[in-house]
Design a protein around this motif. Structure first.
Motif, PDB file in Angstrom:
ATOM      1  N   ILE A 129       0.836  -1.193   0.000  1.00 51.74           N
ATOM      2  CA  ILE A 129       0.000   0.000   0.000  1.00 51.74           C
ATOM      3  C   ILE A 129       0.873   1.245   0.000  1.00 51.74           C
ATOM      4  CG2 ILE A 129      -1.742   1.301   1.300  1.00 51.74           C
ATOM      5  CD1 ILE A 129      -2.664  -1.452   2.414  1.00 51.74           C
ATOM      6  N   SER A 130       0.612   2.131  -0.948  1.00 52.50           N
ATOM      7  CA  SER A 130       1.399   3.350  -1.083  1.00 52.50           C
ATOM      8  C   SER A 130       0.478   4.560  -1.100  1.00 52.50           C
ATOM      9  CB  SER A 130       2.225   3.319  -2.376  1.00 52.50           C
ATOM     10  OG  SER A 130       2.889   4.551  -2.573  1.00 52.50           O
ATOM     11  N   PRO A 131       0.514   5.398  -0.062  1.00 54.05           N
ATOM     12  CA  PRO A 131      -0.363   6.572  -0.028  1.00 54.05           C
ATOM     13  C   PRO A 131      -0.146   7.537  -1.199  1.00 54.05           C
ATOM     14  CG  PRO A 131       0.510   6.114   2.156  1.00 54.05           C
ATOM     15  CD  PRO A 131       1.241   5.208   1.200  1.00 54.05           C
ATOM     16  N   ILE A 132       1.093   7.684  -1.657  1.00 53.13           N
ATOM     17  CA  ILE A 132       1.373   8.572  -2.783  1.00 53.13           C
ATOM     18  C   ILE A 132       1.116   7.889  -4.120  1.00 53.13           C
ATOM     19  CG2 ILE A 132       3.826   7.964  -2.788  1.00 53.13           C
ATOM     20  CD1 ILE A 132       4.494  10.691  -3.839  1.00 53.13           C
ATOM     21  N   GLY A 133       1.223   6.556  -4.154  1.00 56.11           N
ATOM     22  CA  GLY A 133       1.082   5.803  -5.401  1.00 56.11           C
ATOM     23  C   GLY A 133       2.427   5.400  -5.955  1.00 56.11           C
ATOM     24  N   ARG A 134       2.558   4.156  -6.372  1.00 56.64           N
ATOM     25  CA  ARG A 134       3.856   3.623  -6.776  1.00 56.64           C
ATOM     26  C   ARG A 134       4.344   4.169  -8.111  1.00 56.64           C
ATOM     27  NH1 ARG A 134       5.899  -0.012  -3.556  1.00 56.64           N
ATOM     28  NH2 ARG A 134       7.490  -0.472  -5.128  1.00 56.64           N
ATOM     29  N   SER A 135       3.493   4.839  -8.854  1.00 54.52           N
ATOM     30  CA  SER A 135       3.912   5.375 -10.154  1.00 54.52           C
ATOM     31  C   SER A 135       4.557   6.755 -10.055  1.00 54.52           C
ATOM     32  CB  SER A 135       2.720   5.434 -11.109  1.00 54.52           C
ATOM     33  OG  SER A 135       1.697   6.260 -10.597  1.00 54.52           O
ATOM     34  N   CYS A 136       4.896   7.165  -8.831  1.00 57.86           N
ATOM     35  CA  CYS A 136       5.556   8.459  -8.668  1.00 57.86           C
ATOM     36  C   CYS A 136       7.000   8.402  -9.168  1.00 57.86           C
ATOM     37  CB  CYS A 136       5.533   8.878  -7.197  1.00 57.86           C
ATOM     38  SG  CYS A 136       6.398   7.748  -6.093  1.00 57.86           S
ATOM     39  N   SER A 137       7.558   9.558  -9.450  1.00 63.09           N
ATOM     40  CA  SER A 137       8.946   9.646  -9.902  1.00 63.09           C
ATOM     41  C   SER A 137       9.890   9.512  -8.713  1.00 63.09           C
ATOM     42  CB  SER A 137       9.187  10.991 -10.585  1.00 63.09           C
ATOM     43  OG  SER A 137       9.111  12.050  -9.631  1.00 63.09           O
ATOM     44  N   GLN A 138      11.174   9.358  -8.996  1.00 64.03           N
ATOM     45  CA  GLN A 138      12.153   9.250  -7.918  1.00 64.03           C
ATOM     46  C   GLN A 138      12.172  10.529  -7.074  1.00 64.03           C
ATOM     47  OE1 GLN A 138      13.886   6.580  -6.981  1.00 64.03           O
ATOM     48  NE2 GLN A 138      14.725   7.745  -5.261  1.00 64.03           N
ATOM     49  N   GLU A 139      12.077  11.664  -7.723  1.00 61.03           N
ATOM     50  CA  GLU A 139      12.058  12.943  -6.994  1.00 61.03           C
ATOM     51  C   GLU A 139      10.825  13.033  -6.102  1.00 61.03           C
ATOM     52  OE1 GLU A 139      12.130  17.769  -7.917  1.00 61.03           O
ATOM     53  OE2 GLU A 139      12.233  16.311  -9.553  1.00 61.03           O
ATOM     54  N   GLU A 140       9.670  12.617  -6.626  1.00 57.66           N
ATOM     55  CA  GLU A 140       8.436  12.631  -5.846  1.00 57.66           C
ATOM     56  C   GLU A 140       8.497  11.627  -4.699  1.00 57.66           C
ATOM     57  OE1 GLU A 140       5.463  13.950  -9.517  1.00 57.66           O
ATOM     58  OE2 GLU A 140       5.876  11.821  -9.119  1.00 57.66           O
ATOM     59  N   ARG A 141       9.135  10.485  -4.951  1.00 60.33           N
ATOM     60  CA  ARG A 141       9.324   9.461  -3.920  1.00 60.33           C
ATOM     61  C   ARG A 141      10.111  10.022  -2.734  1.00 60.33           C
ATOM     62  NH1 ARG A 141      10.423   3.633  -3.708  1.00 60.33           N
ATOM     63  NH2 ARG A 141       9.424   3.489  -5.743  1.00 60.33           N
ATOM     64  N   GLU A 142      11.205  10.704  -3.038  1.00 60.65           N
ATOM     65  CA  GLU A 142      12.046  11.258  -1.981  1.00 60.65           C
ATOM     66  C   GLU A 142      11.335  12.375  -1.228  1.00 60.65           C
ATOM     67  OE1 GLU A 142      15.611  12.284  -4.032  1.00 60.65           O
ATOM     68  OE2 GLU A 142      16.186  10.189  -4.386  1.00 60.65           O
ATOM     69  N   ALA A 143      10.550  13.161  -1.948  1.00 61.84           N
ATOM     70  CA  ALA A 143       9.802  14.235  -1.304  1.00 61.84           C
ATOM     71  C   ALA A 143       8.742  13.669  -0.361  1.00 61.84           C
ATOM     72  CB  ALA A 143       9.154  15.136  -2.357  1.00 61.84           C
ATOM     73  N   PHE A 144       8.077  12.590  -0.782  1.00 64.12           N
ATOM     74  CA  PHE A 144       7.080  11.970   0.093  1.00 64.12           C
ATOM     75  C   PHE A 144       7.733  11.389   1.340  1.00 64.12           C
ATOM     76  CE2 PHE A 144       4.941   8.199   1.718  1.00 64.12           C
ATOM     77  CZ  PHE A 144       3.708   8.734   2.055  1.00 64.12           C
ATOM     78  N   TYR A 145       8.884  10.769   1.170  1.00 66.74           N
ATOM     79  CA  TYR A 145       9.574  10.176   2.322  1.00 66.74           C
ATOM     80  C   TYR A 145       9.875  11.243   3.372  1.00 66.74           C
ATOM     81  CZ  TYR A 145      13.082   7.738   5.093  1.00 66.74           C
ATOM     82  OH  TYR A 145      13.778   7.181   6.137  1.00 66.74           O
ATOM     83  N   THR A 146      10.348  12.388   2.924  1.00 64.95           N
ATOM     84  CA  THR A 146      10.630  13.494   3.850  1.00 64.95           C
ATOM     85  C   THR A 146       9.341  13.980   4.523  1.00 64.95           C
ATOM     86  OG1 THR A 146      12.520  14.208   2.519  1.00 64.95           O
ATOM     87  CG2 THR A 146      11.586  15.817   4.040  1.00 64.95           C
ATOM     88  N   TYR A 147       8.283  14.096   3.743  1.00 62.68           N
ATOM     89  CA  TYR A 147       6.982  14.522   4.272  1.00 62.68           C
ATOM     90  C   TYR A 147       6.447  13.504   5.278  1.00 62.68           C
ATOM     91  CZ  TYR A 147       2.159  16.262   4.179  1.00 62.68           C
ATOM     92  OH  TYR A 147       0.930  16.771   4.526  1.00 62.68           O
ATOM     93  N   ASP A 148       6.595  12.225   4.955  1.00 62.47           N
ATOM     94  CA  ASP A 148       6.110  11.155   5.829  1.00 62.47           C
ATOM     95  C   ASP A 148       6.890  11.105   7.145  1.00 62.47           C
ATOM     96  OD1 ASP A 148       4.447   8.798   6.322  1.00 62.47           O
ATOM     97  OD2 ASP A 148       6.283   7.646   6.061  1.00 62.47           O
ATOM     98  N   GLU A 149       8.189  11.374   7.075  1.00 64.81           N
ATOM     99  CA  GLU A 149       9.001  11.417   8.289  1.00 64.81           C
ATOM    100  C   GLU A 149       8.477  12.476   9.255  1.00 64.81           C
ATOM    101  OE1 GLU A 149      12.578   9.795   9.097  1.00 64.81           O
ATOM    102  OE2 GLU A 149      10.979   8.459   8.400  1.00 64.81           O
ATOM    103  N   GLU A 150       7.989  13.572   8.718  1.00 61.20           N
ATOM    104  CA  GLU A 150       7.501  14.666   9.562  1.00 61.20           C
ATOM    105  C   GLU A 150       6.063  14.448  10.013  1.00 61.20           C
ATOM    106  OE1 GLU A 150       6.728  19.515   9.342  1.00 61.20           O
ATOM    107  OE2 GLU A 150       7.815  18.490   7.718  1.00 61.20           O
ATOM    108  N   HIS A 151       5.232  13.898   9.124  1.00 58.22           N
ATOM    109  CA  HIS A 151       3.796  13.833   9.411  1.00 58.22           C
ATOM    110  C   HIS A 151       3.283  12.429   9.748  1.00 58.22           C
ATOM    111  CE1 HIS A 151       4.206  17.618   7.086  1.00 58.22           C
ATOM    112  NE2 HIS A 151       3.239  18.040   7.888  1.00 58.22           N
ATOM    113  N   GLY A 152       4.100  11.397   9.580  1.00 52.83           N
ATOM    114  CA  GLY A 152       3.695  10.039   9.968  1.00 52.83           C
ATOM    115  C   GLY A 152       2.488   9.520   9.217  1.00 52.83           C
ATOM    116  N   ILE A 153       2.441   9.777   7.921  1.00 56.62           N
ATOM    117  CA  ILE A 153       1.285   9.350   7.111  1.00 56.62           C
ATOM    118  C   ILE A 153       1.095   7.834   7.165  1.00 56.62           C
ATOM    119  CG2 ILE A 153       0.276   9.299   4.792  1.00 56.62           C
ATOM    120  CD1 ILE A 153       0.383  12.074   6.107  1.00 56.62           C
ATOM    121  N   ARG A 154       2.168   7.102   6.950  1.00 58.25           N
ATOM    122  CA  ARG A 154       2.061   5.639   6.930  1.00 58.25           C
ATOM    123  C   ARG A 154       1.748   5.076   8.314  1.00 58.25           C
ATOM    124  NH1 ARG A 154       7.395   3.817   3.698  1.00 58.25           N
ATOM    125  NH2 ARG A 154       8.263   5.615   4.813  1.00 58.25           N
ATOM    126  N   LYS A 155       2.417   5.577   9.338  1.00 58.33           N
ATOM    127  CA  LYS A 155       2.177   5.081  10.697  1.00 58.33           C
ATOM    128  C   LYS A 155       0.736   5.332  11.127  1.00 58.33           C
ATOM    129  CE  LYS A 155       6.926   5.544  12.408  1.00 58.33           C
ATOM    130  NZ  LYS A 155       7.821   6.238  13.377  1.00 58.33           N
TER     131      LYS A 155
END
Length: 247
Positions: A129-155
């Motif tokens: 399960i991917s909240p952003i969607g697996r078809s994101c680009s590498q840049e978008e992937r890294e941006a989501f990871y940073t956002y998720d670290e701060e906001h705990g979307i997955r947790k």
């Protein structure tokens, strides 16, 4: 009588460098030096196609007595497919659809900086399960990871799923940058051991590199049914086998 021994190997990082093909000298060593002393088996989290690619082709099922792909959900014994399990079969279509529907409903209710496509990927043994969607680009992937670290979307999402489906006995595992896996409890690498319980082995030796807690070899490495060997890579695997069998 000689003891009946099985040497069971993780693939990636144990017999091969990560995502690489096994080196010819180690493959020859296993088949010519080790195999006369024990039976050989493989257990990997990947599907059979990926394991076969790393082990020089699909004839690996004829060279190793056991090949357990997807932690043993699909497995081969003596060159033939001997069993197959799936999350769909285990949970049932109705419960699985209810779960997926809730996931999609949940994702439709949250707003992220961006969303792309492929939010739920159905695999044989799990849902990814991917909240952003697996078809994101590498840049978008890294941006989501940073956002998720701060906001705990997955947790936060996992906690909501646990609360909504307390009776499904599911494990939720966050990995990588954009997603988390969902699979039935116990469907780690120890799953393959149920296929070996009536095989009459006196010893089962497991070799793996991700044996620390949180690593995908940890559960089987610490299981009382096996003798665990922590390795740092293919060369270390060869050294430990040489010591084990006095080769």
């Amino acid at each position: 009588m000689p003891r009946k021994i099985l040497c069971l190997f993780d693939v990636d990082g144990t017999l091969t460098k990560p995502r690489n093909v096994i080196e010819s000298d180690l493959y020859t060593f296993l088949l010519e030096k080790v195999k006369p002393h024990c039976h050989l088996g493989l257990v990997g989290g990947s599907d059979f196609k990926k394991i076969a690619e790393q082990m020089k082709g699909e004839d690996v099922i004829h060279k190793f007595k056991y090949v357990f792909s997807e932690n043993g959900l699909v497995y081969y014994r003596n060159g033939k497919e001997a069993g197959k399990q799936s999350i769909q079969k285990f949970i049932g279509e109705d419960k699985l659809q209810n779960f997926i529907n809730y996931v999609l409903k949940y994702l439709s209710s949250i707003t992220l900086p961006i969303k792309r496509g492929t939010f739920v990927e159905f695999r044989n043994g799990m849902l990814n399960i991917s909240p952003i969607g697996r078809s994101c680009s590498q840049e978008e992937r890294e941006a989501f990871y940073t956002y998720d670290e701060e906001h705990g979307i997955r947790k936060t999402m996992i906690e909501a799923l646990k609360k909504e489906f307390p009776d499904l006995d599911l494990t939720y595992s966050i990995g990588g940058q954009i997603s988390f896996d969902v699979f039935p409890n116990g469907w780690d690498k120890t799953y393959c051991l149920k296929h070996l319980q009536d095989e009459g082995f006196d010893e089962i030796h497991f070799f793996g590199d991700k044996t620390d807690k949180g690593g995908n070899d940890y559960e089987i490495y610490t299981d009382k049914r096996v003798i665990g060997h922590k390795v740092s890579g293919p060369n270390d695997t060869k050294i430990k086998l040489t010591q084990l069998f006095n080769l």
